[in-house]
Design a protein around this motif. Structure first.
Motif, mmCIF file in Angstrom:
data_model
loop_
_atom_site.group_PDB
_atom_site.id
_atom_site.type_symbol
_atom_site.label_atom_id
_atom_site.label_comp_id
_atom_site.label_asym_id
_atom_site.label_seq_id
_atom_site.Cartn_x
_atom_site.Cartn_y
_atom_site.Cartn_z
ATOM 1 N N UNK B 280 0.818 -1.227 0.000
ATOM 2 C CA UNK B 280 0.000 0.000 0.000
ATOM 3 C C UNK B 280 0.847 1.270 0.000
ATOM 4 N N UNK B 281 1.382 1.675 1.149
ATOM 5 C CA UNK B 281 2.240 2.873 1.188
ATOM 6 C C UNK B 281 1.512 4.091 0.623
ATOM 7 N N UNK B 282 0.352 4.368 1.196
ATOM 8 C CA UNK B 282 -0.501 5.455 0.695
ATOM 9 C C UNK B 282 -0.023 6.823 1.178
ATOM 10 N N UNK B 283 0.206 6.926 2.481
ATOM 11 C CA UNK B 283 0.476 8.256 3.048
ATOM 12 C C UNK B 283 1.971 8.498 3.205
ATOM 13 N N UNK B 284 2.732 8.258 2.152
ATOM 14 C CA UNK B 284 4.182 8.445 2.228
ATOM 15 C C UNK B 284 4.539 9.929 2.212
ATOM 16 N N UNK B 285 5.487 10.283 3.068
ATOM 17 C CA UNK B 285 6.081 11.621 2.991
ATOM 18 C C UNK B 285 7.241 11.578 1.998
ATOM 19 N N UNK B 301 1.806 -2.014 -4.814
ATOM 20 C CA UNK B 301 0.658 -1.129 -5.060
ATOM 21 C C UNK B 301 -0.576 -1.995 -5.328
ATOM 22 N N UNK B 302 -1.626 -1.786 -4.533
ATOM 23 C CA UNK B 302 -2.836 -2.613 -4.593
ATOM 24 C C UNK B 302 -4.046 -1.712 -4.870
ATOM 25 N N UNK B 303 -4.207 -1.282 -6.110
ATOM 26 C CA UNK B 303 -5.168 -0.200 -6.385
ATOM 27 C C UNK B 303 -6.620 -0.535 -6.049
ATOM 28 N N UNK B 304 -7.054 -1.749 -6.324
ATOM 29 C CA UNK B 304 -8.476 -2.030 -6.086
ATOM 30 C C UNK B 304 -8.773 -2.062 -4.596
ATOM 31 N N UNK B 305 -7.923 -2.718 -3.825
ATOM 32 C CA UNK B 305 -8.165 -2.736 -2.388
ATOM 33 C C UNK B 305 -8.038 -1.336 -1.805
ATOM 34 N N UNK B 306 -7.187 -0.512 -2.402
ATOM 35 C CA UNK B 306 -7.105 0.876 -1.926
ATOM 36 C C UNK B 306 -8.446 1.599 -2.086
ATOM 37 N N UNK B 307 -9.175 1.267 -3.140
ATOM 38 C CA UNK B 307 -10.485 1.907 -3.319
ATOM 39 C C UNK B 307 -11.414 1.595 -2.142
ATOM 40 N N UNK B 308 -11.260 0.411 -1.574
ATOM 41 C CA UNK B 308 -12.115 0.041 -0.445
ATOM 42 C C UNK B 308 -11.600 0.584 0.887
ATOM 43 N N UNK B 327 5.810 -2.695 -7.578
ATOM 44 C CA UNK B 327 5.068 -3.670 -8.367
ATOM 45 C C UNK B 327 3.612 -3.639 -7.941
ATOM 46 N N UNK B 328 2.837 -4.606 -8.419
ATOM 47 C CA UNK B 328 1.403 -4.626 -8.139
ATOM 48 C C UNK B 328 1.019 -5.792 -7.240
ATOM 49 N N UNK B 329 -0.041 -5.582 -6.478
ATOM 50 C CA UNK B 329 -0.606 -6.661 -5.668
ATOM 51 C C UNK B 329 -2.118 -6.677 -5.821
ATOM 52 N N UNK B 330 -2.690 -7.876 -5.801
ATOM 53 C CA UNK B 330 -4.159 -7.964 -5.829
ATOM 54 C C UNK B 330 -4.741 -7.628 -4.459
ATOM 55 N N UNK B 331 -3.947 -7.895 -3.376
ATOM 56 C CA UNK B 331 -4.464 -7.807 -2.010
ATOM 57 C C UNK B 331 -5.697 -8.673 -1.797
ATOM 58 N N UNK B 332 -5.753 -9.836 -2.414
ATOM 59 C CA UNK B 332 -6.818 -10.777 -2.052
ATOM 60 C C UNK B 332 -6.820 -10.958 -0.549
ATOM 61 N N UNK B 346 -6.860 -1.681 -12.879
ATOM 62 C CA UNK B 346 -7.233 -0.904 -11.699
ATOM 63 C C UNK B 346 -6.198 0.176 -11.377
ATOM 64 N N UNK B 347 -4.934 -0.112 -11.642
ATOM 65 C CA UNK B 347 -3.894 0.899 -11.374
ATOM 66 C C UNK B 347 -4.120 2.118 -12.267
ATOM 67 N N UNK B 348 -4.462 1.864 -13.519
ATOM 68 C CA UNK B 348 -4.771 2.982 -14.423
ATOM 69 C C UNK B 348 -6.033 3.702 -13.937
ATOM 70 N N UNK B 349 -7.069 2.931 -13.642
ATOM 71 C CA UNK B 349 -8.340 3.517 -13.207
ATOM 72 C C UNK B 349 -8.162 4.431 -11.996
ATOM 73 N N UNK B 350 -7.483 3.884 -10.983
ATOM 74 C CA UNK B 350 -7.386 4.650 -9.746
ATOM 75 C C UNK B 350 -6.539 5.897 -9.953
ATOM 76 N N UNK B 351 -5.528 5.796 -10.800
ATOM 77 C CA UNK B 351 -4.683 6.978 -11.044
ATOM 78 C C UNK B 351 -5.482 8.062 -11.766
#
Lengths: 456, 456
Positions: B280-285, B301-308, B327-332, B346-351
């Motif tokens: 994830x690493x969403x709130x990186x400074x 980077x797990x874009x779909x799970x980030x949406x949730x 790289x990418x993760x599904x985060x199942x 999803x990475x494209x979508x979320x961006x």
């Protein structure tokens, strides 16, 4: 006991549908009886005293389809927004800005449908792909060309899909490319002819395929075109479809040229009727929502394409809470995935992003819009019942008097990603898994109006 | 001419891969030669003078797999973030708040893996599903239980998947449910034993399966646990995986308890190494990004799970531009779809949602973050090359010295949604369509380290 002579078909097995928005109904073992006209005569459950005997009699008469364990009978899906000619483009360039995407890909492709034989090479593949993905009703934008658009209606009829087909109108030279435009006069004449041609198609006596008046969107049409189309809508009581307030640019264009919102423009032109489907509808004002509800018009929510091109998230929560008519659209090829199951998932996804927002530089309280989330059950209701209401067809439910538009989802199909281990899922869990993970490979059988159109 | 005795396998056909981030390479007809150790010996194109003769010789020796028209050889996909025990949960309750989702579904389910036989009923289905979706390398969170976690490693070995498996650590009673927790001492002892057990597994001499040190995230672990795991990471030169700054709550928790960001905490505990994968690493400074790059650690980077669940969008654009490993993760099952192809989309979508924002009440200029979009080619690079760098394996490319982890995508498979009409797609178009619309049904053959693990 019920006479079975009048029945052409019965299906017995586990069943899901959503009679009430945000809720669902499940039977582990139901019996759906379908008459000669393709309508549901009745739905029985094991509690019904006739259930067992009727089931046996139907089986003996060769009229019973018995579902296997792991198979689920579900309503056919309704796709309220498909750009049929863009099918060869599905998956191309969706990381581009809208202007480039339209100029480089879309308009040159749509212009090719002047050649009817090109249309007849593309459209059968699309209609088959949608049916195979469980889309029993589809609302199509075609192109400006009459022969190709009539061809799409014929192909829907041949393949047995409930089709709502629009010959597109676009006549404003300031917004349309010179190679893909019509004159106002010719466009209106062609539209009237198109309506008559589709209604008169041989085999269309039940009205399985319907013509739809289809101004592309406000910027592509002159005011004269919109007015003329409004008159045709009133005269022929046709369905109407168009794009509505899809983006900042579209919203601003209408304000600049008309001093009005899209909804107000369509209303004043006679295009906002109880048979109107407004795709996207992102930047709706409260007055717009009231006008849509007053007219009993419907919204086609296209969440995935909104992620690419809408500049913001739809107010789906408000639209649902205010009881506006709303269903789902894939917006092929503004989004690449030809599945309304997937659109349900995207509707949930996008609503959750809207709720939480995106920008890490803002504090949480200023980032999103609290309370925006849409549930899987609401999304699935939009995909079935909501879509049925939008097209004014009795589809999307298993109830007497509804058309038997249905599909069998098989969790045990080869190449299935569904994992439903025994005893671990409540009925609600099961339904949510089916919504999230049903793919084309899982859809074994599809019926439209009682006709089996896919079987594999 | 090249000696073919040393080769076990050769594949000839159309090929796509992404040696350069944001770009791609395509050959209409390439020949990939694979040695006995499962490594690529060379990649020839028709321009090579030996191409035709070598191809014929290999065919005569029964060593050549010739792809059909519509089939494409592509690198195996790398999934950097999978919660293996959550597989039965995929698709359940993703419209719930995180707390409910964890308490009602996730923790009770994970606790069941205390029973190794339950694990052995679930994990084979998951590993097969991932392989069938083209995931040749997967980085797994298992559970706190050693036997079940070792079982997952064994199952990866049996099925031939490149597996990075972590026994999860969680020992803080204030954050872990009483039925699913370990003591600090036991957790550290179990982790050390787990590392040794996985490395010693019979059949693992090539290191196909690797143990990963896996603190669940900062809140679930005591400082002593994090310190102890850091020592193990240094001693055993193991991979490390954990969640990093996934949500507002997680970020705030670390600030409150440590006065630091997650990245700084992991660094100070010895857990930020060149073999670390931060999910994830969403709130990186900016300092966090610099520390990750200095350590040569990687982001999943797990874009779909980030949406949730992430409360915001990842700064993927900045991470790519600063050349961090990502790289990418599904985060199942924090997202329901077991496909890294889908994760690219999803990475494209979320961006794009991040770029444009969501809130219609704000003016466009204050809604999103301009310039955030990620291209399909960048997403696909993350899914292959970026993932390979993150796991420190030579995979994701067709080049000499790389492992032959590869798959055949067949656009003409039954139940395919790919539509590639002759003459309408550039190679880039083709690749984008394959990224958007490849589903499990399209994936015919999968190899890992030269071993054919899926064929259908």
């Amino acid at each position: 006991m019920q006479q079975i002579d009048s029945l052409t078909l019965a299906v017995r097995g586990a069943l899901f549908h959503c009679p009430v928005k945000g809720d669902f109904e499940h039977h582990e073992d139901a019996l759906v009886l379908v008459g000669a006209d393709g309508q549901i005569e009745s739905v029985l459950t094991q509690a019904d005293p006739e259930f067992a005997a009727l089931s046996d009699t139907l089986a003996a008469a060769g009229k019973l389809t018995q579902l296997a364990p792991g198979q689920y009978l579900m309503p056919g899906m309704v796709d309220l927004h498909v750009h049929a000619p863009q099918w060869p483009q599905a998956g191309k360039g969706l990381d581009l800005p809208l202007y480039d995407w339209l100029q480089d890909y879309t308009f040159p492709l749509e212009a090719r449908f002047e050649d009817e034989s090109f249309a007849r090479s593309v459209y059968p593949h699309l209609v088959n792909a949608l049916l195979a993905n469980g889309t029993t009703s589809a609302v199509y934008f075609a192109t400006v060309h009459n022969p190709a658009s009539v061809a799409l209606a014929e192909i829907c009829l041949e393949q047995g899909q409930r089709g709502y087909v629009g010959k597109v109108n676009m006549d404003d030279p300031s917004q349309c490319p010179p190679y893909y435009i019509e004159t106002t006069e010719q466009g209106l004449a062609d539209t009237e002819a198109f309506i008559q041609q589709v209604r008169a198609l041989p085999g269309n006596e039940q009205g399985l395929v319907n013509p739809v008046i289809t101004p592309r969107f406000v910027p592509s049409c002159t005011a004269d075109m919109l007015k003329g189309l409004g008159k045709l809508a009133q005269r022929y009581h046709c369905h109407v479809q168009t794009h509505c307030s899809e983006s900042d640019w579209a919203r601003d264009y209408s304000q600049e040229h008309y001093g009005q919102t899209d909804v107000a423009i369509y209303r004043d032109m006679g295009l906002l009727t109880s048979r109107t489907i407004l795709a996207h509808s992102i930047f709706l004002t409260d007055e717009d929502m009231a006008a849509i509800r007053d007219a009993n018009a419907a919204i086609a929510h296209c969440p995935l394409s909104n992620m690419y091109f809408a500049n913001a998230a739809m107010k789906t929560r408000e639209v649902l809470d205010r009881d506006l008519q709303v269903g789902l659209g894939t917006d092929l090829a503004g989004a690449p995935i030809p599945s309304v199951f997937h659109t349900c998932l995207d509707a949930v996804n996008h609503s959750r992003v809207r709720e939480d927002g995106t920008d890490t530089h803002r504090p949480a309280g200023e980032r999103g819009e609290a309370g925006s989330r849409v549930s899987f059950l609401e999304a699935y209701w939009m995909a079935t019942v909501g879509g049925g209401l939008a097209i004014d067809a009795r589809v999307g439910l298993f109830a007497p008097g509804y058309a038997f538009d249905a599909l069998v989802v098989d969790a045990n199909a080869p190449d299935s990603d569904l994992y439903l281990p025994e005893g671990m899922d409540s009925p609600r869990d099961l339904l949510e898994k089916l919504i999230c993970l049903t793919r084309r490979a899982n859809i074994r059988t599809v019926w439209v109006q009682g006709r089996q159109v896919i079987n594999k």
